[in-house]
Design a protein around this motif. Structure first.
Motif, PDB file in Angstrom:
ATOM      1  N   LEU A   1      39.917  57.368   3.965  1.00 20.40           N
ATOM      2  CA  LEU A   1      38.824  57.606   4.879  1.00 20.40           C
ATOM      3  C   LEU A   1      39.186  58.304   6.100  1.00 20.40           C
ATOM      4  CD1 LEU A   1      37.362  53.813   4.511  1.00 20.40           C
ATOM      5  CD2 LEU A   1      36.595  56.068   3.508  1.00 20.40           C
ATOM      6  N   LEU A   2      38.030  59.071   6.648  1.00 22.63           N
ATOM      7  CA  LEU A   2      38.137  59.778   8.104  1.00 22.63           C
ATOM      8  C   LEU A   2      37.159  58.920   8.786  1.00 22.63           C
ATOM      9  CD1 LEU A   2      38.821  61.887  10.293  1.00 22.63           C
ATOM     10  CD2 LEU A   2      37.009  63.124   9.018  1.00 22.63           C
ATOM     11  N   ALA A   3      37.460  58.537  10.133  1.00 26.53           N
ATOM     12  CA  ALA A   3      36.343  57.911  10.818  1.00 26.53           C
ATOM     13  C   ALA A   3      36.328  58.689  11.962  1.00 26.53           C
ATOM     14  CB  ALA A   3      36.762  56.196  11.198  1.00 26.53           C
ATOM     15  N   ALA A   4      35.346  59.087  12.539  1.00 26.16           N
ATOM     16  CA  ALA A   4      35.281  60.062  13.970  1.00 26.16           C
ATOM     17  C   ALA A   4      34.220  59.321  14.654  1.00 26.16           C
ATOM     18  CB  ALA A   4      34.766  61.476  13.312  1.00 26.16           C
ATOM     19  N   ALA A   5      34.615  59.401  16.077  1.00 27.98           N
ATOM     20  CA  ALA A   5      33.609  58.941  17.386  1.00 27.98           C
ATOM     21  C   ALA A   5      33.473  60.336  18.179  1.00 27.98           C
ATOM     22  CB  ALA A   5      34.190  57.650  17.865  1.00 27.98           C
ATOM     23  N   GLU A   6      32.382  60.833  18.106  1.00 31.23           N
ATOM     24  CA  GLU A   6      32.125  61.925  19.239  1.00 31.23           C
ATOM     25  C   GLU A   6      30.867  61.796  19.824  1.00 31.23           C
ATOM     26  OE1 GLU A   6      34.107  64.449  19.421  1.00 31.23           O
ATOM     27  OE2 GLU A   6      35.689  64.022  18.187  1.00 31.23           O
ATOM     28  N   PRO A   7      30.804  62.313  21.077  1.00 33.12           N
ATOM     29  CA  PRO A   7      29.415  62.147  21.553  1.00 33.12           C
ATOM     30  C   PRO A   7      28.737  63.444  21.688  1.00 33.12           C
ATOM     31  CG  PRO A   7      31.541  63.000  23.295  1.00 33.12           C
ATOM     32  CD  PRO A   7      31.976  62.858  21.937  1.00 33.12           C
TER      33      PRO A   7
END
Ligand SMILES: C[S@@+](CC[C@H](N)C(=O)[O-])C[C@H]1O[C@@H](n2cnc3c(N)ncnc32)[C@H](O)[C@@H]1O
Length: 245
Positions: free
Chosen positions: A121-127
Protein backbone atom coordinates in the motif's frame (compact mmCIF):
# COMPACT_ATOMS: atom_id res chain seq x y z
CA UNK A 1 7.49 20.82 9.46
CA UNK A 2 7.45 20.06 13.16
CA UNK A 3 5.08 23.03 13.54
CA UNK A 4 2.54 21.42 11.20
CA UNK A 5 2.75 18.07 12.99
CA UNK A 6 2.37 19.71 16.40
CA UNK A 7 -1.04 21.26 15.65
CA UNK A 8 -4.14 19.33 16.73
CA UNK A 9 -5.24 18.90 13.11
CA UNK A 10 -1.69 17.86 12.16
CA UNK A 11 -1.67 15.12 14.78
CA UNK A 12 -5.16 13.99 13.72
CA UNK A 13 -4.44 13.59 10.01
CA UNK A 14 -1.11 11.85 10.66
CA UNK A 15 -2.85 9.40 12.99
CA UNK A 16 -5.52 8.79 10.33
CA UNK A 17 -2.89 8.28 7.59
CA UNK A 18 -1.09 5.73 9.77
CA UNK A 19 -4.37 3.91 10.39
CA UNK A 20 -5.08 3.81 6.63
CA UNK A 21 -1.54 2.59 5.91
CA UNK A 22 -2.31 -0.53 7.97
CA UNK A 23 1.28 -1.32 8.95
CA UNK A 24 1.63 -4.84 10.40
CA UNK A 25 4.36 -6.40 12.51
CA UNK A 26 7.30 -7.40 10.34
CA UNK A 27 6.48 -5.00 7.51
CA UNK A 28 9.07 -3.12 5.55
CA UNK A 29 7.92 0.53 5.48
CA UNK A 30 9.32 3.60 3.76
CA UNK A 31 8.59 7.25 4.49
CA UNK A 32 9.17 9.08 1.20
CA UNK A 33 10.35 12.61 1.96
CA UNK A 34 10.70 11.86 5.67
CA UNK A 35 11.95 15.35 6.59
CA UNK A 36 13.30 15.51 10.16
CA UNK A 37 11.77 12.10 10.93
CA UNK A 38 8.48 13.27 12.44
CA UNK A 39 6.65 10.05 11.49
CA UNK A 40 9.44 7.48 11.70
CA UNK A 41 8.85 6.62 15.38
CA UNK A 42 5.22 5.67 14.73
CA UNK A 43 6.30 3.46 11.80
CA UNK A 44 8.94 1.73 13.97
CA UNK A 45 6.32 1.05 16.65
CA UNK A 46 3.76 -0.24 14.12
CA UNK A 47 6.17 -2.55 12.27
CA UNK A 48 7.66 -3.96 15.50
CA UNK A 49 10.99 -5.60 16.23
CA UNK A 50 10.90 -7.64 12.99
CA UNK A 51 9.95 -4.66 10.86
CA UNK A 52 12.21 -2.50 8.76
CA UNK A 53 11.70 1.27 8.52
CA UNK A 54 13.40 3.42 5.89
CA UNK A 55 13.37 7.19 5.55
CA UNK A 56 14.21 8.79 2.20
CA UNK A 57 14.84 12.50 1.69
CA UNK A 58 16.92 14.58 -0.68
CA UNK A 59 17.93 17.03 2.05
CA UNK A 60 21.00 15.93 4.03
CA UNK A 61 20.20 18.30 6.91
CA UNK A 62 16.77 16.68 7.27
CA UNK A 63 18.31 13.21 7.21
CA UNK A 64 20.85 14.20 9.87
CA UNK A 65 18.05 15.38 12.15
CA UNK A 66 16.02 12.21 11.43
CA UNK A 67 19.11 10.12 12.29
CA UNK A 68 19.60 12.00 15.54
CA UNK A 69 15.99 11.32 16.54
CA UNK A 70 15.82 7.71 15.32
CA UNK A 71 19.31 6.15 15.43
CA UNK A 72 18.06 2.68 14.44
CA UNK A 73 16.25 3.71 11.26
CA UNK A 74 17.82 3.24 7.82
CA UNK A 75 18.05 6.65 6.16
CA UNK A 76 18.75 7.12 2.47
CA UNK A 77 19.54 10.25 0.57
CA UNK A 78 17.52 10.20 -2.63
CA UNK A 79 15.06 11.87 -4.93
CA UNK A 80 11.50 10.60 -5.06
CA UNK A 81 11.75 10.54 -8.84
CA UNK A 82 14.61 7.94 -8.74
CA UNK A 83 14.30 6.04 -5.47
CA UNK A 84 17.39 4.27 -4.14
CA UNK A 85 15.31 1.13 -3.40
CA UNK A 86 14.84 -2.15 -5.24
CA UNK A 87 11.72 -3.19 -7.17
CA UNK A 88 9.07 -4.87 -5.00
CA UNK A 89 11.03 -4.33 -1.79
CA UNK A 90 8.54 -2.65 0.61
CA UNK A 91 5.12 -3.54 2.04
CA UNK A 92 4.08 0.02 2.80
CA UNK A 93 5.04 3.49 1.59
CA UNK A 94 3.85 6.84 2.90
CA UNK A 95 4.30 10.26 1.36
CA UNK A 96 3.17 13.25 3.38
CA UNK A 97 3.13 16.80 1.92
CA UNK A 98 6.05 16.08 -0.40
CA UNK A 99 4.60 15.47 -3.89
CA UNK A 100 3.43 19.10 -3.88
CA UNK A 101 7.14 20.06 -4.09
CA UNK A 102 8.45 17.42 -6.52
CA UNK A 103 9.25 18.48 -10.08
CA UNK A 104 7.72 15.33 -11.58
CA UNK A 105 4.99 13.92 -9.29
CA UNK A 106 3.95 11.39 -11.99
CA UNK A 107 7.45 9.92 -11.94
CA UNK A 108 7.53 9.96 -8.12
CA UNK A 109 4.29 7.95 -7.88
CA UNK A 110 5.58 5.54 -10.57
CA UNK A 111 8.65 5.05 -8.42
CA UNK A 112 6.54 4.41 -5.31
CA UNK A 113 4.57 1.81 -7.30
CA UNK A 114 7.80 0.19 -8.50
CA UNK A 115 9.24 -0.36 -5.01
CA UNK A 116 5.98 -1.74 -3.53
CA UNK A 117 5.48 -5.49 -3.22
CA UNK A 118 2.35 -6.91 -4.83
CA UNK A 119 -0.51 -6.11 -2.46
CA UNK A 120 1.57 -3.35 -0.85
CA UNK A 121 0.00 0.00 0.00
CA UNK A 122 0.89 3.62 -0.69
CA UNK A 123 -0.71 6.23 1.59
CA UNK A 124 -0.42 9.85 0.53
CA UNK A 125 -1.44 13.13 2.19
CA UNK A 126 -1.25 16.22 0.01
CA UNK A 127 -2.93 19.64 0.18
CA UNK A 128 -4.93 21.42 -2.47
CA UNK A 129 -3.80 25.03 -2.12
CA UNK A 130 -6.51 26.25 -4.50
CA UNK A 131 -8.89 25.63 -1.58
CA UNK A 132 -7.03 27.99 0.76
CA UNK A 133 -9.62 30.31 2.30
CA UNK A 134 -9.14 33.06 4.88
CA UNK A 135 -12.25 34.68 6.34
CA UNK A 136 -12.24 38.49 6.22
CA UNK A 137 -14.58 41.31 5.28
CA UNK A 138 -12.23 42.11 2.36
CA UNK A 139 -12.92 39.06 0.20
CA UNK A 140 -10.81 40.33 -2.69
CA UNK A 141 -7.67 40.60 -0.53
CA UNK A 142 -8.32 37.14 0.92
CA UNK A 143 -8.63 35.80 -2.63
CA UNK A 144 -5.50 37.65 -3.71
CA UNK A 145 -3.57 36.21 -0.75
CA UNK A 146 -4.78 32.68 -1.53
CA UNK A 147 -3.90 33.01 -5.23
CA UNK A 148 -0.45 34.34 -4.40
CA UNK A 149 0.23 31.63 -1.79
CA UNK A 150 -0.87 28.82 -4.13
CA UNK A 151 1.33 30.29 -6.85
CA UNK A 152 4.41 29.82 -4.64
CA UNK A 153 3.96 26.01 -4.50
CA UNK A 154 5.29 23.92 -7.41
CA UNK A 155 2.21 21.65 -7.60
CA UNK A 156 -0.49 23.59 -5.72
CA UNK A 157 -3.42 21.33 -6.71
CA UNK A 158 -1.61 18.03 -6.08
CA UNK A 159 -4.14 16.76 -3.53
CA UNK A 160 -7.02 16.51 -5.99
CA UNK A 161 -4.67 14.88 -8.52
CA UNK A 162 -3.57 11.97 -6.33
CA UNK A 163 -6.20 9.55 -7.63
CA UNK A 164 -5.17 10.20 -11.23
CA UNK A 165 -1.47 9.86 -10.41
CA UNK A 166 -2.00 6.56 -8.57
CA UNK A 167 -4.26 5.14 -11.29
CA UNK A 168 -1.81 6.14 -14.04
CA UNK A 169 0.99 4.44 -12.10
CA UNK A 170 -1.01 1.17 -12.19
CA UNK A 171 -2.15 1.28 -8.55
CA UNK A 172 -5.69 0.49 -7.42
CA UNK A 173 -7.15 3.31 -5.35
CA UNK A 174 -8.67 1.98 -2.12
CA UNK A 175 -9.87 5.15 -0.43
CA UNK A 176 -10.03 8.91 -0.84
CA UNK A 177 -10.67 11.21 2.10
CA UNK A 178 -10.69 14.98 2.25
CA UNK A 179 -9.93 16.70 5.54
CA UNK A 180 -10.70 20.35 6.21
CA UNK A 181 -7.60 21.72 7.90
CA UNK A 182 -8.89 24.66 9.92
CA UNK A 183 -7.07 27.16 12.11
CA UNK A 184 -8.83 29.38 14.63
CA UNK A 185 -5.93 31.26 16.19
CA UNK A 186 -3.69 33.77 14.48
CA UNK A 187 -0.37 32.31 15.70
CA UNK A 188 -0.97 28.84 14.26
CA UNK A 189 -2.57 30.11 11.05
CA UNK A 190 0.34 32.51 10.60
CA UNK A 191 2.98 29.79 11.10
CA UNK A 192 1.34 27.22 8.83
CA UNK A 193 -0.24 29.43 6.17
CA UNK A 194 2.28 32.27 6.18
CA UNK A 195 -0.32 35.02 6.62
CA UNK A 196 2.32 37.65 7.43
CA UNK A 197 5.12 36.28 5.25
CA UNK A 198 3.09 35.75 2.10
CA UNK A 199 0.97 38.91 2.40
CA UNK A 200 4.16 40.97 2.79
CA UNK A 201 5.71 39.23 -0.22
CA UNK A 202 2.53 39.70 -2.22
CA UNK A 203 2.60 43.42 -1.41
CA UNK A 204 6.30 43.63 -2.36
CA UNK A 205 5.57 41.81 -5.64
CA UNK A 206 2.68 44.16 -6.44
CA UNK A 207 0.06 41.38 -6.13
CA UNK A 208 -1.74 42.94 -3.14
CA UNK A 209 -2.43 46.60 -2.45
CA UNK A 210 -0.24 47.80 0.46
CA UNK A 211 -3.19 49.64 2.04
CA UNK A 212 -5.69 46.78 1.79
CA UNK A 213 -3.07 44.07 2.44
CA UNK A 214 -1.80 45.65 5.67
CA UNK A 215 -5.33 46.37 6.92
CA UNK A 216 -6.28 42.74 6.14
CA UNK A 217 -3.37 41.43 8.22
CA UNK A 218 -4.15 43.83 11.12
CA UNK A 219 -7.74 42.58 11.24
CA UNK A 220 -6.57 38.95 11.27
CA UNK A 221 -4.09 39.67 14.06
CA UNK A 222 -6.97 41.11 16.10
CA UNK A 223 -9.17 38.08 15.26
CA UNK A 224 -11.36 36.18 15.04
CA UNK A 225 -9.52 33.85 12.63
CA UNK A 226 -11.08 31.20 10.40
CA UNK A 227 -8.54 30.00 7.85
CA UNK A 228 -8.02 26.66 6.21
CA UNK A 229 -7.61 24.40 3.21
CA UNK A 230 -8.41 20.86 2.05
CA UNK A 231 -5.95 18.02 2.58
CA UNK A 232 -6.48 14.80 0.60
CA UNK A 233 -5.61 11.38 2.00
CA UNK A 234 -5.43 8.68 -0.67
CA UNK A 235 -4.55 5.02 -0.25
CA UNK A 236 -3.72 2.82 -3.23
CA UNK A 237 -2.63 -0.80 -3.55
CA UNK A 238 -0.25 -2.48 -5.98
CA UNK A 239 -2.25 -5.11 -7.83
CA UNK A 240 -0.98 -8.49 -8.97
CA UNK A 241 -0.26 -8.64 -12.70
CA UNK A 242 -3.82 -9.82 -13.35
CA UNK A 243 -5.21 -6.76 -11.58
CA UNK A 244 -6.25 -8.35 -8.25
CA UNK A 245 -4.92 -6.68 -5.09
C1 LIG B 1 6.88 19.54 3.95
S1 LIG B 1 8.24 18.47 4.27
C2 LIG B 1 7.36 17.03 4.84
C3 LIG B 1 8.21 16.15 5.67
C4 LIG B 1 7.49 14.93 6.28
N1 LIG B 1 6.90 14.10 5.25
C5 LIG B 1 6.44 15.36 7.26
O1 LIG B 1 5.24 15.14 7.06
O2 LIG B 1 6.83 15.95 8.29
C6 LIG B 1 8.80 18.01 2.63
C7 LIG B 1 10.05 17.12 2.65
O3 LIG B 1 10.19 16.55 1.35
C8 LIG B 1 11.54 16.60 0.94
N2 LIG B 1 11.54 16.61 -0.53
C9 LIG B 1 11.00 17.53 -1.36
N3 LIG B 1 11.17 17.18 -2.64
C10 LIG B 1 11.83 15.98 -2.63
C11 LIG B 1 12.27 15.10 -3.65
N4 LIG B 1 12.09 15.38 -4.94
N5 LIG B 1 12.91 13.96 -3.28
C12 LIG B 1 13.11 13.67 -1.96
N6 LIG B 1 12.70 14.46 -0.95
C13 LIG B 1 12.05 15.61 -1.27
C14 LIG B 1 12.08 17.88 1.58
O4 LIG B 1 13.49 17.84 1.69
C15 LIG B 1 11.36 17.88 2.93
O5 LIG B 1 12.11 17.19 3.90
Amino acid sequence: MDDAAATAVGRDYKRRLLQLLDVRAGHSVVDLGCGPGTDLGALVTASGADGNVIGVDRDLGMLAEAGRRHPGVRLQEGNLTALPLADGSVDRARVDRVLQHVDSPDQAVNEAARILKTGGLLAAAEPDWDTLAVADEDLETSRGFARYSAGRVRNPALGRDLVRLCTTAGLTVRSVEAIAVLFRDFGTADRILGLTRNSERAIADGELSPTYGKAWLRRLEAGPVVAGFTLYLVVAAKPARGGET
